[in-house]
Design a protein around this motif. Sequence first.
Motif, PDB file in Angstrom:
ATOM      1  N   VAL A 143      53.557  63.307  11.288  1.00  0.00           N
ATOM      2  CA  VAL A 143      52.759  62.568  10.259  1.00  0.00           C
ATOM      3  C   VAL A 143      53.084  60.926  10.288  1.00  0.00           C
ATOM      4  O   VAL A 143      52.288  60.324  10.172  1.00  0.00           O
ATOM      5  N   LYS A 144      54.357  60.735  10.702  1.00  0.00           N
ATOM      6  CA  LYS A 144      54.883  59.418  10.622  1.00  0.00           C
ATOM      7  C   LYS A 144      54.246  58.534  11.976  1.00  0.00           C
ATOM      8  O   LYS A 144      54.155  57.298  12.056  1.00  0.00           O
ATOM      9  N   ASN A 145      53.958  59.304  12.810  1.00  0.00           N
ATOM     10  CA  ASN A 145      53.238  59.019  13.875  1.00  0.00           C
ATOM     11  C   ASN A 145      54.417  58.178  14.714  1.00  0.00           C
ATOM     12  O   ASN A 145      54.050  57.153  15.552  1.00  0.00           O
ATOM     13  N   ASN A 146      55.654  58.512  14.816  1.00  0.00           N
ATOM     14  CA  ASN A 146      56.919  57.768  15.386  1.00  0.00           C
ATOM     15  C   ASN A 146      57.603  58.641  16.501  1.00  0.00           C
ATOM     16  O   ASN A 146      58.936  58.368  16.667  1.00  0.00           O
ATOM     17  N   ILE A 147      57.116  59.595  16.830  1.00  0.00           N
ATOM     18  CA  ILE A 147      57.673  60.597  17.819  1.00  0.00           C
ATOM     19  C   ILE A 147      56.937  60.652  19.150  1.00  0.00           C
ATOM     20  O   ILE A 147      56.062  59.944  19.358  1.00  0.00           O
ATOM     21  N   GLY A 148      57.786  61.289  20.181  1.00  0.00           N
ATOM     22  CA  GLY A 148      57.079  61.302  21.491  1.00  0.00           C
ATOM     23  C   GLY A 148      57.719  62.227  22.361  1.00  0.00           C
ATOM     24  O   GLY A 148      58.847  62.861  21.909  1.00  0.00           O
ATOM     25  N   ARG A 149      57.366  62.452  23.749  1.00  0.00           N
ATOM     26  CA  ARG A 149      57.821  63.203  24.666  1.00  0.00           C
ATOM     27  C   ARG A 149      59.294  62.778  24.974  1.00  0.00           C
ATOM     28  O   ARG A 149      59.435  61.385  25.171  1.00  0.00           O
ATOM     29  N   GLY A 150      60.193  63.755  25.116  1.00  0.00           N
ATOM     30  CA  GLY A 150      61.587  63.139  25.452  1.00  0.00           C
ATOM     31  C   GLY A 150      62.524  63.406  24.224  1.00  0.00           C
ATOM     32  O   GLY A 150      62.620  64.276  23.862  1.00  0.00           O
ATOM     33  N   LEU A 151      63.308  62.163  24.152  1.00  0.00           N
ATOM     34  CA  LEU A 151      64.469  62.203  23.033  1.00  0.00           C
ATOM     35  C   LEU A 151      64.310  61.331  22.091  1.00  0.00           C
ATOM     36  O   LEU A 151      63.805  60.141  22.227  1.00  0.00           O
ATOM     37  N   ASN A 152      63.859  61.847  20.794  1.00  0.00           N
ATOM     38  CA  ASN A 152      63.796  61.049  19.765  1.00  0.00           C
ATOM     39  C   ASN A 152      64.891  60.879  18.928  1.00  0.00           C
ATOM     40  O   ASN A 152      65.729  61.635  18.377  1.00  0.00           O
ATOM     41  N   ILE A 153      65.216  59.557  18.669  1.00  0.00           N
ATOM     42  CA  ILE A 153      66.786  59.208  18.239  1.00  0.00           C
ATOM     43  C   ILE A 153      66.529  58.276  16.942  1.00  0.00           C
ATOM     44  O   ILE A 153      65.577  57.284  17.207  1.00  0.00           O
ATOM     45  N   ALA A 154      67.417  58.552  16.034  1.00  0.00           N
ATOM     46  CA  ALA A 154      67.460  57.660  14.923  1.00  0.00           C
ATOM     47  C   ALA A 154      69.007  57.285  14.652  1.00  0.00           C
ATOM     48  O   ALA A 154      69.881  58.191  14.860  1.00  0.00           O
ATOM     49  N   LEU A 155      69.103  56.284  14.263  1.00  0.00           N
ATOM     50  CA  LEU A 155      70.525  55.709  13.748  1.00  0.00           C
ATOM     51  C   LEU A 155      70.702  55.414  12.374  1.00  0.00           C
ATOM     52  O   LEU A 155      69.713  54.710  11.657  1.00  0.00           O
ATOM     53  N   VAL A 156      71.595  55.836  11.773  1.00  0.00           N
ATOM     54  CA  VAL A 156      71.944  55.703  10.535  1.00  0.00           C
ATOM     55  C   VAL A 156      73.378  54.969  10.094  1.00  0.00           C
ATOM     56  O   VAL A 156      74.359  55.589  10.700  1.00  0.00           O
ATOM     57  N   ASN A 157      73.457  54.375   9.275  1.00  0.00           N
ATOM     58  CA  ASN A 157      74.585  53.661   8.846  1.00  0.00           C
ATOM     59  C   ASN A 157      75.414  54.877   7.992  1.00  0.00           C
ATOM     60  O   ASN A 157      74.911  55.358   7.316  1.00  0.00           O
ATOM     61  N   GLY A 158      76.548  55.029   8.782  1.00  0.00           N
ATOM     62  CA  GLY A 158      77.661  56.309   8.211  1.00  0.00           C
ATOM     63  C   GLY A 158      78.083  55.706   6.901  1.00  0.00           C
ATOM     64  O   GLY A 158      78.618  56.946   6.425  1.00  0.00           O
ATOM     65  N   THR A 159      78.232  54.833   6.488  1.00  0.00           N
ATOM     66  CA  THR A 159      78.750  54.582   4.945  1.00  0.00           C
ATOM     67  C   THR A 159      77.578  54.758   3.874  1.00  0.00           C
ATOM     68  O   THR A 159      77.958  55.239   2.914  1.00  0.00           O
ATOM     69  N   ASN A 160      76.319  53.907   3.858  1.00  0.00           N
ATOM     70  CA  ASN A 160      75.595  53.759   2.827  1.00  0.00           C
ATOM     71  C   ASN A 160      74.343  54.758   3.361  1.00  0.00           C
ATOM     72  O   ASN A 160      73.498  54.867   2.319  1.00  0.00           O
ATOM     73  N   GLY A 161      74.189  55.400   4.462  1.00  0.00           N
ATOM     74  CA  GLY A 161      73.034  56.095   4.699  1.00  0.00           C
ATOM     75  C   GLY A 161      71.600  55.536   4.874  1.00  0.00           C
ATOM     76  O   GLY A 161      70.564  56.059   5.246  1.00  0.00           O
ATOM     77  N   GLN A 162      71.684  54.255   5.139  1.00  0.00           N
ATOM     78  CA  GLN A 162      70.593  53.372   5.540  1.00  0.00           C
ATOM     79  C   GLN A 162      70.078  53.613   6.939  1.00  0.00           C
ATOM     80  O   GLN A 162      70.809  53.432   7.794  1.00  0.00           O
ATOM     81  N   VAL A 163      68.708  54.033   7.065  1.00  0.00           N
ATOM     82  CA  VAL A 163      68.376  53.929   8.406  1.00  0.00           C
ATOM     83  C   VAL A 163      68.374  52.490   9.168  1.00  0.00           C
ATOM     84  O   VAL A 163      67.768  51.581   8.495  1.00  0.00           O
ATOM     85  N   MET A 164      68.969  52.548  10.295  1.00  0.00           N
ATOM     86  CA  MET A 164      69.168  51.347  10.910  1.00  0.00           C
ATOM     87  C   MET A 164      68.051  51.021  12.172  1.00  0.00           C
ATOM     88  O   MET A 164      67.477  49.956  12.220  1.00  0.00           O
ATOM     89  N   LYS A 165      67.586  52.209  12.934  1.00  0.00           N
ATOM     90  CA  LYS A 165      66.615  51.969  13.842  1.00  0.00           C
ATOM     91  C   LYS A 165      66.145  53.523  14.342  1.00  0.00           C
ATOM     92  O   LYS A 165      66.920  54.537  14.188  1.00  0.00           O
ATOM     93  N   THR A 166      64.834  53.637  14.846  1.00  0.00           N
ATOM     94  CA  THR A 166      64.465  54.844  15.468  1.00  0.00           C
ATOM     95  C   THR A 166      63.570  54.338  16.915  1.00  0.00           C
ATOM     96  O   THR A 166      63.441  53.397  16.750  1.00  0.00           O
ATOM     97  N   ASP A 167      63.781  55.339  17.647  1.00  0.00           N
ATOM     98  CA  ASP A 167      63.206  55.239  18.893  1.00  0.00           C
ATOM     99  C   ASP A 167      62.948  56.164  19.734  1.00  0.00           C
ATOM    100  O   ASP A 167      63.570  57.382  19.464  1.00  0.00           O
ATOM    101  N   VAL A 168      61.989  56.593  20.812  1.00  0.00           N
ATOM    102  CA  VAL A 168      61.768  57.603  21.324  1.00  0.00           C
ATOM    103  C   VAL A 168      62.006  57.353  22.966  1.00  0.00           C
ATOM    104  O   VAL A 168      61.399  55.944  23.200  1.00  0.00           O
ATOM    105  N   PHE A 169      62.466  57.875  23.829  1.00  0.00           N
ATOM    106  CA  PHE A 169      62.913  57.915  25.282  1.00  0.00           C
ATOM    107  C   PHE A 169      62.095  58.753  25.845  1.00  0.00           C
ATOM    108  O   PHE A 169      62.613  60.203  26.006  1.00  0.00           O
TER     109      PHE A 169
END
Length: 225
Positions: free
Chosen positions: A94-120
């Motif tokens: 629905v967000k149209n930010n996924i793709g074939r391969g590995l879908n990866i999200a990076l999140v701040n482990g202290t406050n839970g804020q999303v830092m980055k997302t990417d598809v490889f």
Amino acid sequence: MRMTGLIRIAAMLFSLGTAWLFVQTYFNTGWKVVSLRSWLGSDSDLPKTQPLRNKCGNKKSCPESTFAFKVSSGAANVVGPSICFENMMIMSGVKNNIGRGLNIALVNGTNGQVMKTDVFDMYSGDIKLLLDFLKAIKSGTIVIVASYDDPATKLNDEVRTLFTNLGSRHVSKLAFRDNWIFIGAKGLKDKSPYEQHLQNEAAKNKYEGWPEVLEMEGCVPKKMD
């Protein structure tokens, strides 16, 4: 004149009867609305309370010292994966930010804020892009991975080692069209308990050429400073 008088009397009686019926109906209905039981808050007259919904729609709520998550892999090469974190859908079709391969999200482990997302793209993409991405991850970062279609064709030993260092137990044996979901962290001392891997096996695959969907939900601890 007598006939006219009778008609008038009949019309008046009909009007009175209709008015009485209206008053009866109105006050009967009105009494139900403002009845003493309702005014005092009787359970039977109050609207039913909806059950509280846990973050990400999970079956159980999470303690304050943790983050709620739900991760799903892709279904064959048709339906993409999804990543929900702290009741926010980070990646999905629905967000149209996924793709074939590995879908990866990076999140701040202290406050839970999303830092980055990417598809490889692990079938025909450039593995160097994933290498650079993984090497740049800072300590204390939560790493969430969901596979789609093919997660492994382009994987090399260096990339597998980087994922192993993030806490993965299964990336070393990840193969063509396997399904894989994983949550690890940079600086994790032990192996992560948040990981699932399903091999692509023709005799066991739910979909032709692909295994069934993997789904994982739970609570991941916050990083304490």
